[in-house]
Write an enzyme that holds these catalytic residues in place. Structure first.
Site, PDB file in Angstrom:
ATOM      1  CB  CYS A   1      -0.939   0.006   1.198  1.00 15.81           C
ATOM      2  SG  CYS A   1      -2.152  -1.332   1.185  1.00 15.81           S
TER       3      CYS A   1
ATOM      4  CG  ASN B   1      -6.742  -0.707   1.429  1.00 12.93           C
ATOM      5  OD1 ASN B   1      -6.024  -0.194   0.581  1.00 12.93           O
ATOM      6  ND2 ASN B   1      -6.240  -1.296   2.502  1.00 12.93           N
TER       7      ASN B   1
ATOM      8  CG  HIS C   1      -3.291   3.634   2.769  1.00  8.81           C
ATOM      9  ND1 HIS C   1      -3.809   3.359   1.525  1.00  8.81           N
ATOM     10  CD2 HIS C   1      -3.277   2.446   3.444  1.00  8.81           C
ATOM     11  CE1 HIS C   1      -4.085   2.078   1.444  1.00  8.81           C
ATOM     12  NE2 HIS C   1      -3.782   1.500   2.597  1.00  8.81           N
TER      13      HIS C   1
END
Length: 329
Positions: free
Chosen positions: A114, A286, A256
């Site tokens: 990520c 996500n 994020h």
């Protein structure tokens, strides 16, 4: 000689297909209330059959190039941040290069889960520092849903598919948003808390063998939450201090988009008011490496980020990896 690193163009792309929480209720033992309460996610975009990582990357790249006023053939480098590339070989950046209709560029994949976008952004800054004429396309693209186990409600509800992109060049502050600093970190000792192992050289498959659980995203959610909040908060404080800035100088915090509870915790620990924190996890889920550039492009285009704003980006991912960046718009 000092170099200003400019984001000449921003772009994003998400597949048309949408998977809502109501859809998930028919697939796995869960509910809209359970998902929304724990994650803040209401829907996510997912690829259609035959649609892959570099298809999403291509859409984001074309938007960023148009925004930058740069032709694909003007690029010197193509960086693709992903852990869900189309294939093992050829690498995704080379496939993307072909889709862009160009040849002979420096094309490579960057893998940092990520955190991949910020790791690729720092790599791009290195290329531009070496050659002020470099024009670097940085794309982060993920097809997380192909690595999501839709019998595991703890993970499958979290992820969506998307891509985000920027074009990085040298330039003057008036040429576009300026990347002031990037700070990155890793801790391999915690890697087993969040994994996708199946298909790697230490977790191979034989022909005809069924896919095992380790092919999919596996994580210890409580531990990941704890380390994500701690490391994103810490790296944000470190990069601000390194640049003689305080939280009060930050106009927008763009974390994020992993989980609304993580986003809220990071903002609270940093002391950033909710109205300064950008959130789109409710609509995309996500999207791993794509999360930050997707949100950055969207926030600029919808006016959440304004000219002159100091934007603090931060991320956390498997590995463990984490990072922060300061961008002056």
């Amino acid at each position: 000689m000092h170099t200003d690193f400019i984001l000449r163009g921003l772009g994003r792309h998400a597949p048309d297909r949408i998977l809502t929480n109501a859809d998930l209720e028919t697939m796995v033992e869960t509910s809209d209330e359970w998902i929304t309460t724990r994650t803040g996610i209401r829907q996510r975009h997912i690829v259609s059959p035959g649609e892959g990582c570099t298809d999403l990357a291509y859409g984001a790249a074309k938007m960023a190039l148009k925004d930058a006023g740069i032709e694909a053939d003007d690029l010197t480098h193509i960086l693709l941040a992903t852990y869900t590339s189309d294939y093992v070989i050829p690498q995704g950046a080379c496939v993307l290069e072909e889709k862009l209709g160009v040849k002979g560029k420096i094309a490579l994949d960057v893998s940092a889960a990520c955190s991949g976008f910020l790791f690729a952004l720092e790599t791009a800054r290195g290329f531009v520092a070496l050659d002020r004429n470099a024009k670097v396309l940085v794309v982060a693209s993920e097809v997380n849903t192909h690595r999501a186990n839709f019998t595991d409600r703890a993970t499958c509800v979290l992820f969506g598919d998307a891509a985000g992109a920027v074009v990085v060049t040298a330039g003057d502050p008036e040429d576009g948003p300026r990347v002031l600093d990037v700070k990155l970190g890793t801790d391999g000792g915690l890697g087993d808390l969040l994994t996708v192992k199946g298909g790697g050289s230490m977790s191979t498959y034989k022909e005809g063998e069924p896919v095992r659980d380790d092919y999919f995203i596996q994580m210890q959610g409580r531990e990941v939450y704890k380390h994500a909040v701690r490391n994103m908060t810490g790296v944000c404080k470190e990069i601000l201090e390194r640049n003689n800035l305080s939280v009060d100088d930050v106009n927008v915090l763009l974390p994020h988009q992993a989980n609304l509870r993580i986003i809220e915790a990071v903002g609270k620990k940093l002391g950033v008011p909710e109205e300064k924190v950008y959130v789109n996890v409710d609509r995309y889920g996500n999207t791993s490496a794509a999360s930050v550039p997707l949100a950055l492009s969207e926030a600029r285009d919808n006016g959440f980020i304004k000219k002159g704003d100091l934007v603090l980006l931060t991320t956390f991912g498997g590995g463990f990896t984490w990072g922060a960046a300061l961008v002056r718009f």
